[in-house]
Design an enzyme around this catalytic site. Structure first.
Site, PDB file in Angstrom:
ATOM      1  N   ILE A 285       0.870  -1.178   0.000  1.00 20.77           N
ATOM      2  CA  ILE A 285       0.000   0.000   0.000  1.00 20.77           C
ATOM      3  C   ILE A 285       0.905   1.225   0.000  1.00 20.77           C
ATOM      4  CG2 ILE A 285      -1.820   1.241   1.230  1.00 20.77           C
ATOM      5  CD1 ILE A 285      -2.417  -1.542   2.620  1.00 20.77           C
TER       6      ILE A 285
ATOM      7  N   GLU B 270       4.230  -7.946   2.945  1.00 18.64           N
ATOM      8  CA  GLU B 270       4.603  -8.850   4.019  1.00 18.64           C
ATOM      9  C   GLU B 270       4.218  -8.276   5.374  1.00 18.64           C
ATOM     10  OE1 GLU B 270       6.332  -7.698   1.405  1.00 18.64           O
ATOM     11  OE2 GLU B 270       8.184  -8.837   1.155  1.00 18.64           O
TER      12      GLU B 270
END
Length: 141
Positions: free
Chosen positions: A47, A59
């Site tokens: 993002i 992750e």
């Protein structure tokens, strides 16, 4: 033991997350699927943010989702990514993500899977990708 079928399931979930990636600046989409010790899978995508610093990797998104629900024990993560969401090569975790993994995972046991396809998956331990990592055990020396 993580079976080939489970690796493929992780790959499919990580690849699906490429569709949710918000990457209007780099156009590099990343998806992750995090396997907990009890067999649950948490997913994440990258993002981005116009200020860059507040951006978050796939992750860490997966880890933070799991931790926010009280999950603290993990077996493995699958990471995939590429330009415009097209997987062309392996997509290893950045250093910050490796450090977050170090916080919650045993570096000798935690598996990091990188894939180009369901048939092309490579496996590393966290220790292989973060040798001499610094973790909570180092604070108690």
């Amino acid at each position: 033991m993580i079976t080939n079928e489970l690796k493929i399931q992780l790959f499919d979930k990580a690849k699906t997350m490429l569709n949710f990636s918000y990457a209007p600046y780099s156009h590099f989409h990343v998806g992750a699927a995090l396997l907990t010790k009890d067999g649950k899978i948490y997913t994440g995508c990258n993002i981005e943010n116009a200020a860059y610093g507040p951006s978050n990797c796939a992750e860490r998104t997966a880890f933070f989702k799991a931790v926010s629900e009280g999950i603290l024990k993990f077996d493995a993560i699958m990471v995939v990514g590429g330009p415009n969401g097209k997987i062309k090569d392996y997509c290893p975790p950045c250093g910050v993500c490796r450090q977050v993994m170090m916080e919650f995972c045993n570096p000798d046991e935690f598996k990091i899977f990188l894939a180009k396809s369901k048939d092309d998956i490579v496996e590393y331990t966290l220790k292989e990708l973060l040798p001499l990592g610094f973790g909570n055990a180092d604070l108690n020396k």
